[in-house]
Design a protein around this motif. Sequence first.
Motif, PDB file in Angstrom:
ATOM      1  N   ALA A   9       0.807  -1.216   0.000  1.00  0.00           N
ATOM      2  CA  ALA A   9       0.000   0.000   0.000  1.00  0.00           C
ATOM      3  C   ALA A   9       0.840   1.266   0.000  1.00  0.00           C
ATOM      4  N   ASP A  10       1.973   1.244   0.660  1.00  0.00           N
ATOM      5  CA  ASP A  10       2.767   2.465   0.784  1.00  0.00           C
ATOM      6  C   ASP A  10       3.996   2.487  -0.133  1.00  0.00           C
ATOM      7  N   ASN A  11       4.744   1.422  -0.124  1.00  0.00           N
ATOM      8  CA  ASN A  11       6.035   1.465  -0.801  1.00  0.00           C
ATOM      9  C   ASN A  11       5.995   1.105  -2.281  1.00  0.00           C
ATOM     10  N   SER A  12       5.006   0.357  -2.736  1.00  0.00           N
ATOM     11  CA  SER A  12       5.014  -0.040  -4.141  1.00  0.00           C
ATOM     12  C   SER A  12       4.862   1.155  -5.080  1.00  0.00           C
ATOM     13  N   GLY A  13       4.067   2.140  -4.694  1.00  0.00           N
ATOM     14  CA  GLY A  13       3.946   3.342  -5.525  1.00  0.00           C
ATOM     15  C   GLY A  13       5.244   4.111  -5.600  1.00  0.00           C
ATOM     16  N   ALA A  14       5.922   4.232  -4.468  1.00  0.00           N
ATOM     17  CA  ALA A  14       7.208   4.928  -4.441  1.00  0.00           C
ATOM     18  C   ALA A  14       8.239   4.193  -5.294  1.00  0.00           C
ATOM     19  N   ILE A  15       8.259   2.880  -5.181  1.00  0.00           N
ATOM     20  CA  ILE A  15       9.200   2.084  -5.966  1.00  0.00           C
ATOM     21  C   ILE A  15       8.906   2.221  -7.458  1.00  0.00           C
ATOM     22  N   ALA A  16       7.633   2.276  -7.821  1.00  0.00           N
ATOM     23  CA  ALA A  16       7.254   2.431  -9.226  1.00  0.00           C
ATOM     24  C   ALA A  16       7.762   3.746  -9.808  1.00  0.00           C
ATOM     25  N   LEU A  17       7.925   4.750  -8.960  1.00  0.00           N
ATOM     26  CA  LEU A  17       8.439   6.050  -9.402  1.00  0.00           C
ATOM     27  C   LEU A  17       9.953   6.150  -9.265  1.00  0.00           C
ATOM     28  N   GLY A  18      10.589   5.084  -8.798  1.00  0.00           N
ATOM     29  CA  GLY A  18      12.043   5.094  -8.660  1.00  0.00           C
ATOM     30  C   GLY A  18      12.543   5.754  -7.390  1.00  0.00           C
ATOM     31  N   LEU A  19      11.648   5.936  -6.406  1.00  0.00           N
ATOM     32  CA  LEU A  19      12.050   6.567  -5.157  1.00  0.00           C
ATOM     33  C   LEU A  19      12.697   5.549  -4.224  1.00  0.00           C
ATOM     34  N   ARG A  20      13.531   6.034  -3.347  1.00  0.00           N
ATOM     35  CA  ARG A  20      14.045   5.188  -2.265  1.00  0.00           C
ATOM     36  C   ARG A  20      12.917   5.026  -1.258  1.00  0.00           C
ATOM     37  N   THR A  21      12.910   3.910  -0.552  1.00  0.00           N
ATOM     38  CA  THR A  21      11.835   3.661   0.402  1.00  0.00           C
ATOM     39  C   THR A  21      12.371   3.232   1.744  1.00  0.00           C
ATOM     40  N   VAL A  22      11.562   3.496   2.762  1.00  0.00           N
ATOM     41  CA  VAL A  22      11.830   3.050   4.130  1.00  0.00           C
ATOM     42  C   VAL A  22      10.549   2.405   4.629  1.00  0.00           C
ATOM     43  N   ARG A  23      10.677   1.206   5.181  1.00  0.00           N
ATOM     44  CA  ARG A  23       9.508   0.549   5.766  1.00  0.00           C
ATOM     45  C   ARG A  23       9.588   0.695   7.273  1.00  0.00           C
ATOM     46  N   VAL A  24       8.517   1.193   7.844  1.00  0.00           N
ATOM     47  CA  VAL A  24       8.424   1.339   9.287  1.00  0.00           C
ATOM     48  C   VAL A  24       7.621   0.145   9.795  1.00  0.00           C
ATOM     49  N   SER A  25       8.274  -0.689  10.578  1.00  0.00           N
ATOM     50  CA  SER A  25       7.616  -1.874  11.119  1.00  0.00           C
ATOM     51  C   SER A  25       6.940  -1.520  12.430  1.00  0.00           C
ATOM     52  N   LYS A  26       5.682  -1.862  12.542  1.00  0.00           N
ATOM     53  CA  LYS A  26       4.938  -1.618  13.773  1.00  0.00           C
ATOM     54  C   LYS A  26       4.847  -2.925  14.545  1.00  0.00           C
ATOM     55  N   GLY A  27       6.000  -3.558  14.782  1.00  0.00           N
ATOM     56  CA  GLY A  27       6.036  -4.803  15.507  1.00  0.00           C
ATOM     57  C   GLY A  27       5.704  -6.008  14.649  1.00  0.00           C
ATOM     58  N   GLN A  28       5.619  -5.807  13.334  1.00  0.00           N
ATOM     59  CA  GLN A  28       5.310  -6.895  12.435  1.00  0.00           C
ATOM     60  C   GLN A  28       6.568  -7.268  11.668  1.00  0.00           C
ATOM     61  N   PRO A  29       6.720  -8.561  11.319  1.00  0.00           N
ATOM     62  CA  PRO A  29       7.912  -8.954  10.549  1.00  0.00           C
ATOM     63  C   PRO A  29       7.879  -8.427   9.137  1.00  0.00           C
TER      64      PRO A  29
END
Length: 53
Positions: free
Chosen positions: A33-53
């Motif tokens: 939901a969050d990072n795939s759009g950024a990746i599609a535009l060639g952006l760097r991404t950071v995933r913030v884990s809320k206690g999930q693997p």
Amino acid sequence: MLVHPNLGFFHAAADTVGMPLPDAWGIGDSPYADNSGAIALGLRTVRVSKGQP
């Protein structure tokens, strides 16, 4: 209504803060939901884990 991953959201956010899109980062807690759009535009991404693997 914006639906993830809406690439227009990233353009609008970058325009709002006056940042060139190539300098922006995508930050989110959902790889799809969050990072795939950024990746599609060639952006760097950071995933913030809320206690999930």
